[in-house]
Design a protein around this motif. Sequence first.
Motif, short mmCIF file in Angstrom:
data_model
loop_
_atom_site.label_atom_id
_atom_site.label_comp_id
_atom_site.label_asym_id
_atom_site.label_seq_id
_atom_site.Cartn_x
_atom_site.Cartn_y
_atom_site.Cartn_z
N ARG A 181 0.83 -1.21 0.00
CA ARG A 181 0.00 0.00 0.00
C ARG A 181 0.87 1.26 0.00
O ARG A 181 0.49 2.27 -0.60
N ALA A 219 2.03 1.65 -3.48
CA ALA A 219 0.92 2.11 -4.32
C ALA A 219 0.53 3.55 -4.06
O ALA A 219 -0.06 4.21 -4.93
N GLY A 220 0.80 4.05 -2.85
CA GLY A 220 0.41 5.41 -2.50
C GLY A 220 -0.88 5.49 -1.73
O GLY A 220 -1.38 6.59 -1.44
N PHE A 221 -1.46 4.36 -1.33
CA PHE A 221 -2.67 4.38 -0.51
C PHE A 221 -2.36 4.66 0.95
O PHE A 221 -3.24 4.95 1.74
N SER A 253 0.12 10.69 -4.60
CA SER A 253 -1.13 9.92 -4.57
C SER A 253 -1.07 8.81 -5.62
O SER A 253 -0.30 8.90 -6.58
N PRO A 254 -1.90 7.76 -5.48
CA PRO A 254 -1.85 6.62 -6.41
C PRO A 254 -2.02 7.01 -7.88
O PRO A 254 -1.35 6.44 -8.75
N ARG A 261 1.21 7.86 -9.81
CA ARG A 261 2.36 6.93 -9.72
C ARG A 261 2.49 6.00 -10.92
O ARG A 261 3.40 5.18 -10.96
#
Length: 360
Positions: free
Chosen positions: A47, A50-52, A71-72, A75
């Motif tokens: 995560r 992923a940027g979560f 943020s996702p 990316r």
Amino acid sequence: MADVILSHVKKVYGKFTAVADADFHIRSGEFFTLLGPSGCGKTTTLRMIAGFSFPSGGQIRFDDWDVTTLSPDKRDIGMVFQNYALFPHLTIGENVAFGLKIRKVAKDEQRRRVAAALEKVHLGGYENRKVQEISGGQQQRVALARALVIEPTILLLDEPLSNLDAKLRDDTRSEIKRLQRELGITTIYVTHDQAEAMAVSDRILIMKEGVTQQLGTPYEVYYKPENRFVAEFIGKHTVLPAVVEKTEGEHCTVRLKEGSVLTGLKQNSASGVSFRPGDAICVALRPECVEPAAQHQNNLLTGRVIHSEFTGMSANYLLDVAGNTLKATFVNHMPDPQSIGKSYSVHVPVERVYFLKGEA
């Protein structure tokens, strides 16, 4: 494709450390797996990639691009979730096109790329079907097509096969690996299933309680575990405490607690193992590397049979050796149904004795 570099990444929730110090480099085009039991920090690590979720410390880079706090959607990643996260009110084609629509891709281009993505996962012509009209395995492939259609630099998969039955899992993991090889995309895969990780990965990172235990190829983590946790988590090793008796050249002889003596090769050892006489170490034995004693006179272990089973391909035994359970698997062997409770001896080839630091 891109390299993914985590530099001393950690994630802390209050007083709880979910990821302690993730520091590793995933190569461009590699199939890289985060493996470990529930709660080990593997999904938290994914995560953060992923940027979560953002790290509490450290840095994440894709090649030379610092993405630590992006943020996702910024990316360039494709993500397949454990529950697939498909929209039931949309057709399969609309589900796959979702990311393209968000990116304002022209409709004609959307249709072309959706059709191509569905062909790649063997669902060509399914554009107008509803999610409810297809099987769980097909839904998983739709989720994969949706992740791939945006042509991401990095593909992330969070336990994508956990909702499938055994046969579908085997078939689908083969498809995922085929696609990954075909596309050459950097892929990061999360699972708690050791066999699954061994089957698909170029390299595996094994985690426990937020801490990296070992990073290596499937061969390395299976044949050369770095500690007792890895040995028992991968391949069902039996780990027995022992004391070094003597060393001669490349050989080390140890005595187990019940008195048995085993000789192995020093080169078959985890890092940091000491071979001085009197040192406490451990011996790790894989079930398929022991064999019926037959005519052998050396490197024997004797125990009481507490369980036996026949699987068709092999016979599996559990032996009680001085209070330790020894697992033994014999290929093309029929177990004796009268063996329970009886004494039984097995031979361990010198090259199959593996040494760990004394943690027992």
